[in-house]
Scaffold this active site. Structure first.
Site, short mmCIF file in Angstrom:
data_model
loop_
_atom_site.label_atom_id
_atom_site.label_comp_id
_atom_site.label_asym_id
_atom_site.label_seq_id
_atom_site.Cartn_x
_atom_site.Cartn_y
_atom_site.Cartn_z
N GLY A 28 0.79 -1.22 0.00
CA GLY A 28 0.00 0.00 0.00
C GLY A 28 0.82 1.27 0.00
O GLY A 28 0.26 2.36 0.16
N PRO B 174 4.85 -4.58 -1.81
CA PRO B 174 4.71 -3.36 -2.62
C PRO B 174 4.44 -3.68 -4.08
O PRO B 174 4.97 -4.65 -4.62
CB PRO B 174 6.06 -2.67 -2.45
CG PRO B 174 7.02 -3.80 -2.22
CD PRO B 174 6.25 -4.84 -1.45
N GLY B 175 3.63 -2.90 -4.72
CA GLY B 175 3.38 -3.06 -6.15
C GLY B 175 3.43 -1.71 -6.83
O GLY B 175 4.34 -1.41 -7.61
N TYR C 126 -12.21 5.76 -8.57
CA TYR C 126 -11.75 6.30 -7.28
C TYR C 126 -11.61 7.81 -7.25
O TYR C 126 -11.10 8.36 -6.27
CB TYR C 126 -10.37 5.70 -6.92
CG TYR C 126 -10.32 4.20 -7.01
CD1 TYR C 126 -11.11 3.40 -6.19
CD2 TYR C 126 -9.45 3.57 -7.89
CE1 TYR C 126 -11.05 2.03 -6.26
CE2 TYR C 126 -9.38 2.19 -7.97
CZ TYR C 126 -10.17 1.42 -7.16
OH TYR C 126 -10.12 0.05 -7.23
N CYS D 85 -18.42 6.82 -24.29
CA CYS D 85 -19.76 7.37 -24.18
C CYS D 85 -20.20 7.40 -22.71
O CYS D 85 -21.16 6.74 -22.31
CB CYS D 85 -20.73 6.54 -25.03
SG CYS D 85 -22.32 7.33 -25.28
N GLU D 86 -19.45 8.12 -21.90
CA GLU D 86 -19.70 8.27 -20.47
C GLU D 86 -19.27 9.66 -20.04
O GLU D 86 -18.16 10.09 -20.34
CB GLU D 86 -18.90 7.24 -19.65
CG GLU D 86 -19.31 5.81 -19.83
CD GLU D 86 -20.59 5.46 -19.09
OE1 GLU D 86 -21.00 6.27 -18.21
OE2 GLU D 86 -21.17 4.41 -19.39
N TYR E 10 -2.11 -0.38 -11.99
CA TYR E 10 -3.58 -0.39 -11.98
C TYR E 10 -4.19 0.35 -13.17
O TYR E 10 -5.32 0.83 -13.08
CB TYR E 10 -4.11 0.19 -10.66
CG TYR E 10 -3.64 -0.59 -9.48
CD1 TYR E 10 -4.11 -1.87 -9.23
CD2 TYR E 10 -2.69 -0.06 -8.61
CE1 TYR E 10 -3.66 -2.61 -8.15
CE2 TYR E 10 -2.23 -0.79 -7.53
CZ TYR E 10 -2.72 -2.06 -7.31
OH TYR E 10 -2.26 -2.80 -6.24
#
Length: 484
Positions: free
Chosen positions: A270, A313-314, A365, A392-393, A422
């Site tokens: 994190g 960790p990533g 998010y 289309c959003e 991500y």
């Protein structure tokens, strides 16, 4: 410095130079040459011409050196308190065969959380003993595969999994090492954390139930209990949340020692990165040292041996190693009222050829990102822009607020930094857009490490598709994307 646009968020400052590359947001090899953005020695325009846009670009040198840097920081910090650290690269951030190899070559283990991620790691030739397997709902097939290939540790997430993993281990004639995921009640994000007695989430079990769960694990001859596992959140900038969580886990750890060995403690991952100039994450060596000091103090106070401590960790390894290149398609100035009396200011919408299909984080998010024109520099005054995708959003936003040169125009290349984590892993085919290729750059060389999807790829999955019946005038996939 120009006055800020009243529509801009309070944290966003007007830059003295809207071409400047903010330190900490970009990978280590990014620079400008003759005004053009260069990464890994390869100009942005060359990358766009060869591979098309949108395009994920990974700075291999940055990713490899950052992995070594993170491992070294934890190795050094925990050696100083008389124990060792094990660093797992969190594959969920971004995983490919090449990236898995980079991580192992840097001395890391790898954490996977699905049969697909496990398959990628195995295809990369990773020793299964260096893998950890997560997940709140591992299928029987996934558990059997993990045990069968010799995964180093499986994280037990529920009481039902105890019997499932034990049965698989017995079937394969092995004693499977496991950890138990518990909820410490600590929720951390950025610089703050909240500690509670209970967590309302799908992962793990409550602290007060952990002793019974460990007793159940220990009652299974085919299982070897290695220790506790916890994850307190994402995009964490400081060590205080880890310190509180470690203190709670060590108290439980001591009680568990009465029933047998507990050689490890996994504090999860994190660790955050900077996405904008307002973000200020602590350096990884500072975090490692502070967490190690907390663990050492806790073990001394409880009078227990210091366990091996593991981390996952990533984002903090691969996030800043990546950027995404887009091509600007249209621009549009929109007057927006910001006063009750109807006074307005202008927000410029800059629409690019990707969007939420290649970066879902802003939509999911409300994540903030930054951007710069990659194909040139400009002396035009900064203008507040919102970088929008082509989907289309109305929520299809790539960068919510940024100052770019006011002459940003169709055809410009735009670079968004810190997209290594991500973004590709959350990518979709919404509106039937193919997922972009991933290109690794290093020392002036660029090569595809994950092929992009063509229109033909997308249609081929449709069982009613008949290639021979398509009209001759059908629009083919782009030449660039086909090459990718």
């Amino acid at each position: 410095m120009a006055d800020p646009n009243p529509l801009a968020p309070s944290w966003l400052r007007v830059p003295d130079d809207a071409n400047a590359l903010e330190p900490g947001l970009w990978s280590r090899t990014v620079s400008r040459a003759d005004g053009e953005l260069v990464v890994g020695g390869v100009p942005a325009g060359e990358l766009a011409a060869r591979f098309g846009t949108p395009l994920y670009v990974v700075d291999e040198e940055h990713a490899r050196s950052r992995a070594v840097e993170v491992r070294t920081a934890f190795d050094r910090a925990f050696a100083e308190i008389g124990t060792a650290a094990t660093v797992y690269y969190a594959g969920k951030a971004f995983l490919s065969i090449e990236v898995a190899r980079w991580m192992v070559e840097a001395g890391l283990h790898i954490d996977v959380c699905s049969g697909g991620e496990l398959a990628v790691a195995l295809a990369a030739g990773v020793d299964p003993a260096r893998l950890g397997f997560h997940g709140n709902n591992k299928s029987l097939a996934e558990i059997d595969r993990a045990v069968g290939v010799g995964v180093g540790a499986i994280v037990i997430d529920s009481l039902q999994e105890v019997a499932r993993v034990a049965e698989a281990a017995e079937r394969h004639g092995v004693r499977q090492s496991v950890r138990l995921r518990v909820n410490s009640g600590v929720h951390a994000h950025t610089h703050a954390f909240l500690a509670t007695a209970h967590e309302d989430q799908k992962f793990g079990i409550a602290l007060e139930d952990a002793e019974d769960a460990v007793a159940l694990i220990r009652s299974q001859p085919s299982l070897a209990f290695r220790g506790l596992h916890c994850h307190i959140g994402s995009q964490i900038f400081g060590a205080d949340g880890f310190a509180e969580s470690a203190a709670r886990l060590l108290t439980l750890h001591k009680r568990l020692l009465a029933g047998g060995d507990v050689p490890e403690l996994n504090l999860g991952g994190g660790f955050g990165i900077a996405y904008t100039a307002a973000d200020d994450p602590a350096p990884i060596d500072v975090l490692a040292r502070r967490i190690a000091e907390t663990v050492a103090a806790g073990c001394e106070e409880l009078d227990i041996p210091t366990p091996v401590v593991a981390f996952e960790p990533g984002r903090s390894i691969i996030g800043t190693a990546g950027l995404t290149l887009y091509t600007v398609g249209t621009t549009k100035d929109v007057p927006v009222a910001f006063q009750d009396d109807g006074e307005t200011a202008v927000r410029r919408y800059v629409s690019v050829d990707g969007g939420m299909s290649d970066n879902a984080r802003p939509a999911l998010y409300e994540a903030e990102y930054s951007a710069r024109i990659a194909s040139r520099v400009s002396s035009a005054a900064p203008a507040l822009v919102r970088v929008a995708g082509k989907h289309c959003e109305s929520g299809d936003i790539v960068v919510n607020a940024e100052y770019l040169p006011g002459d940003v125009a169709p055809g410009d290349l735009l670079a968004v930094p810190a997209t290594g984590a991500y973004c590709w892993s959350l990518a979709s085919n919404y509106n039937y857009l193919g997922r972009p290729p991933v290109v690794a750059v290093r020392d002036g060389d660029a090569r595809v490490i994950v092929r992009g999807e063509t229109i033909e790829d997308l249609l081929a999955r449709d069982s009613a598709y008949d290639p021979s019946a398509q009209p001759a005038t059908a629009v083919p996939a782009s030449k660039e994307r086909s090459q990718a």
